[in-house]
Write a protein that holds these residues in place. Structure first.
Motif, PDB file in Angstrom:
ATOM      1  N   TRP A 279     -30.744 -47.711  13.712  1.00 22.88           N
ATOM      2  CA  TRP A 279     -31.659 -47.737  15.227  1.00 22.88           C
ATOM      3  C   TRP A 279     -30.362 -48.023  16.479  1.00 22.88           C
ATOM      4  O   TRP A 279     -29.912 -46.700  17.053  1.00 22.88           O
ATOM      5  CB  TRP A 279     -32.520 -48.167  14.991  1.00 22.88           C
ATOM      6  N   GLY A 280     -29.514 -48.981  16.270  1.00 21.64           N
ATOM      7  CA  GLY A 280     -28.646 -49.318  17.068  1.00 21.64           C
ATOM      8  C   GLY A 280     -27.170 -48.790  17.287  1.00 21.64           C
ATOM      9  O   GLY A 280     -26.818 -48.624  18.233  1.00 21.64           O
ATOM     10  N   SER A 281     -27.222 -47.575  16.267  1.00 24.87           N
ATOM     11  CA  SER A 281     -26.410 -47.486  16.288  1.00 24.87           C
ATOM     12  C   SER A 281     -26.356 -46.104  16.350  1.00 24.87           C
ATOM     13  O   SER A 281     -25.021 -45.320  16.849  1.00 24.87           O
ATOM     14  CB  SER A 281     -25.279 -46.996  13.837  1.00 24.87           C
ATOM     15  N   GLN A 282     -27.201 -45.713  16.960  1.00 22.93           N
ATOM     16  CA  GLN A 282     -27.317 -44.283  17.070  1.00 22.93           C
ATOM     17  C   GLN A 282     -27.702 -44.525  19.224  1.00 22.93           C
ATOM     18  O   GLN A 282     -27.309 -42.779  19.620  1.00 22.93           O
ATOM     19  CB  GLN A 282     -29.123 -43.831  17.060  1.00 22.93           C
ATOM     20  N   LEU A 283     -27.225 -45.599  19.988  1.00 21.67           N
ATOM     21  CA  LEU A 283     -26.429 -45.669  20.831  1.00 21.67           C
ATOM     22  C   LEU A 283     -25.484 -45.553  21.434  1.00 21.67           C
ATOM     23  O   LEU A 283     -24.448 -46.064  20.279  1.00 21.67           O
ATOM     24  CB  LEU A 283     -27.385 -46.959  21.824  1.00 21.67           C
ATOM     25  N   HIS A 284     -24.932 -45.701  22.582  1.00 27.28           N
ATOM     26  CA  HIS A 284     -24.051 -45.145  23.159  1.00 27.28           C
ATOM     27  C   HIS A 284     -23.898 -45.775  24.444  1.00 27.28           C
ATOM     28  O   HIS A 284     -24.897 -45.765  25.344  1.00 27.28           O
ATOM     29  CB  HIS A 284     -23.168 -43.708  22.634  1.00 27.28           C
ATOM     30  N   TYR A 285     -22.595 -46.358  24.758  1.00 27.13           N
ATOM     31  CA  TYR A 285     -22.568 -46.709  26.658  1.00 27.13           C
ATOM     32  C   TYR A 285     -22.091 -45.579  27.076  1.00 27.13           C
ATOM     33  O   TYR A 285     -21.047 -45.009  27.186  1.00 27.13           O
ATOM     34  CB  TYR A 285     -21.496 -47.889  26.137  1.00 27.13           C
ATOM     35  N   ASP A 286     -22.557 -45.697  28.059  1.00 25.35           N
ATOM     36  CA  ASP A 286     -22.328 -44.974  29.577  1.00 25.35           C
ATOM     37  C   ASP A 286     -22.022 -45.194  30.558  1.00 25.35           C
ATOM     38  O   ASP A 286     -22.555 -46.360  31.341  1.00 25.35           O
ATOM     39  CB  ASP A 286     -23.712 -43.826  30.155  1.00 25.35           C
ATOM     40  N   PRO A 287     -20.381 -45.289  31.033  1.00 23.75           N
ATOM     41  CA  PRO A 287     -20.079 -46.295  32.045  1.00 23.75           C
ATOM     42  C   PRO A 287     -20.393 -45.892  32.776  1.00 23.75           C
ATOM     43  O   PRO A 287     -20.456 -46.540  34.011  1.00 23.75           O
ATOM     44  CB  PRO A 287     -18.355 -45.536  32.069  1.00 23.75           C
ATOM     45  N   LEU A 288     -20.921 -44.013  33.240  1.00 24.07           N
ATOM     46  CA  LEU A 288     -21.824 -44.140  34.688  1.00 24.07           C
ATOM     47  C   LEU A 288     -23.017 -45.143  34.870  1.00 24.07           C
ATOM     48  O   LEU A 288     -22.803 -45.319  36.334  1.00 24.07           O
ATOM     49  CB  LEU A 288     -21.770 -42.539  34.946  1.00 24.07           C
ATOM     50  N   GLN A 289     -23.512 -45.141  33.975  1.00 23.28           N
ATOM     51  CA  GLN A 289     -25.101 -45.337  34.052  1.00 23.28           C
ATOM     52  C   GLN A 289     -25.171 -47.097  34.017  1.00 23.28           C
ATOM     53  O   GLN A 289     -25.303 -47.772  34.179  1.00 23.28           O
ATOM     54  CB  GLN A 289     -25.939 -45.354  33.221  1.00 23.28           C
ATOM     55  N   GLY A 290     -23.423 -47.850  33.235  1.00 21.92           N
ATOM     56  CA  GLY A 290     -23.481 -48.884  32.844  1.00 21.92           C
ATOM     57  C   GLY A 290     -24.289 -49.508  32.064  1.00 21.92           C
ATOM     58  O   GLY A 290     -24.917 -50.658  32.083  1.00 21.92           O
ATOM     59  N   ARG A 291     -25.136 -48.767  31.561  1.00 20.59           N
ATOM     60  CA  ARG A 291     -25.592 -49.003  29.974  1.00 20.59           C
ATOM     61  C   ARG A 291     -26.099 -48.536  28.719  1.00 20.59           C
ATOM     62  O   ARG A 291     -25.348 -47.330  28.597  1.00 20.59           O
ATOM     63  CB  ARG A 291     -27.541 -49.358  30.693  1.00 20.59           C
ATOM     64  N   TRP A 292     -25.947 -48.802  27.612  1.00 18.02           N
ATOM     65  CA  TRP A 292     -26.613 -48.625  26.486  1.00 18.02           C
ATOM     66  C   TRP A 292     -27.572 -47.165  27.001  1.00 18.02           C
ATOM     67  O   TRP A 292     -28.761 -47.909  26.848  1.00 18.02           O
ATOM     68  CB  TRP A 292     -26.515 -49.516  25.179  1.00 18.02           C
ATOM     69  N   VAL A 293     -27.290 -46.069  25.905  1.00 12.50           N
ATOM     70  CA  VAL A 293     -28.066 -44.813  26.334  1.00 12.50           C
ATOM     71  C   VAL A 293     -28.755 -44.757  24.634  1.00 12.50           C
ATOM     72  O   VAL A 293     -27.560 -44.325  23.554  1.00 12.50           O
ATOM     73  CB  VAL A 293     -28.027 -43.718  27.146  1.00 12.50           C
TER      74      VAL A 293
END
Length: 356
Positions: A279-293
């Protein structure tokens, strides 16, 4: 013998009567007479069960007396008190006075003047009362006692199966699957988790069995522990035997409960960590939001916040579970580039969170 055969032929009629509306006319003496007949049939069973020819003759006479229904066999004579008690407990036509008399007879402890029927009927009465309790409308905040009671009933039945010296052992997994598949999955998962928690705490015997699990002496304790280990194995096999089912189980239950179960059962900890890794492998970091999505809403099962909470619960468990979880995160961090700053690897960020 002819008289015995004639009386045995009346058993189907007695059971049919106990399920009919005619019991509305029963008073306490009528109920006592019915229970006396049940004891008589049980006595016939105990007397002739070691005599094959007479046992077969009684079975044939019993089957001839009920040609239009699934026939009762000779063994039904030994279970007659249970069969009669269950039919009467389920029959709403039984008058209150007779019902109270029946419950007193069922719950009278052995050795205090109880008849032989109480050996099997006292547990039966307790289970019937529990079943009626579980049928009450669900109230907000009142689900935990309900789930615990259902888990205790499930453990009681599995322990009965286990106590039969391996009889029908091959059919237990099939029976368990049949029972759990009749429940809505979220409820089945909650019941299985509660049963595993009771076994893991070593207190599953309390209230779950039939009062015959005294566990006295080291041999009794060892036998009880071995039996509970087999039962836990059955429940875990049901969970882990299907990845989709196990995934749904982990999604339905809170992280604190899953961490507790993983701490009690090593068979669960590794598959649970593997699932969290997927499940963690399916997250990516969104620099605009500054969070993992979530990279794909259809695939990612947990949000960053949920994933962090699950790993935090694991690290708050036993020392062994905490070490296992941190070791897994460190290995994933290394495989992902061993970054030391946030936003480059979800495993780096998770490890920083759980090591705070």
């Amino acid at each position: 013998m002819a008289a015995v055969l004639g009386r045995v032929a009346e058993l189907p009629a007695l059971l049919a009567l106990s399920r009919s509306a005619l019991v509305r006319h029963w008073d306490t003496p009528a109920l006592d007479r019915a229970l006396e007949w049940a004891r008589y049939f049980q006595h016939v069973h105990d007397r002739f069960r070691a005599r094959p020819q007479l046992r077969e003759a009684l079975g044939r006479r019993l089957r001839r007396a009920q040609p239009c229904s699934p026939p009762l066999g000779f063994s039904a004579l030994g279970r007659c008190p249970e069969l009669l008690g269950l039919a009467l407990l389920e029959n709403r036509a039984l008058p209150p006075a007779a019902c109270r008399r029946l419950l007193r007879r069922l719950l009278l402890p052995p050795g205090a003047g109880a008849g032989p029927e109480s050996r099997g009927l006292a547990p039966l009465a307790r289970r019937k009362a529990a079943a009626r309790l579980l049928a009450l409308p669900r109230r907000p905040g009142g689900t935990e006692p309900r789930v615990r009671a259902e888990a205790q009933l499930l453990l009681g039945r599995l322990r009965e199966e286990e106590a039969q010296e391996g009889a029908g052992a091959a059919g237990r997994p099939r029976w368990l699957c049949g029972v759990l598949e009749r429940l809505p999955l979220p409820r089945a998962f909650a019941v299985v988790a509660a049963a595993l928690a009771l076994l893991g705490q070593g207190s599953g015997a309390e209230g779950a069995g039939d009062g015959d699990r005294d566990g006295s002496g080291p041999d009794g304790n060892r036998a009880s522990a071995a039996g509970d280990g087999c039962i836990a194995g059955l429940l875990l096999s049901w969970l882990l035997g299907n990845l989709e089912r196990f995934s749904a189980f982990c999604l339905c239950l809170p992280g604190s409960l899953l961490a507790s179960l993983a701490g009690h059962y090593s068979q669960l900890s590794r598959p649970y960590l593997d699932l969290l890794t997927a499940w963690g492998s399916q997250l990516h970091y969104d620099p605009l939001q500054g969070r993992w999505v979530k990279s794909c809403l259809e695939k990612a099962e947990l949000s960053w916040e949920e994933l962090r909470e699950r790993f935090s619960c694991l690290c708050q468990g036993s020392a062994l579970l905490r070490e296992q979880t941190q070791a897994a995160l460190k290995l994933l961090k290394i495989r992902d580039g061993d970054f030391q700053v946030r936003g480059l690897s979800v495993w780096t960020d998770l490890l920083m969170e759980v090591e705070k």
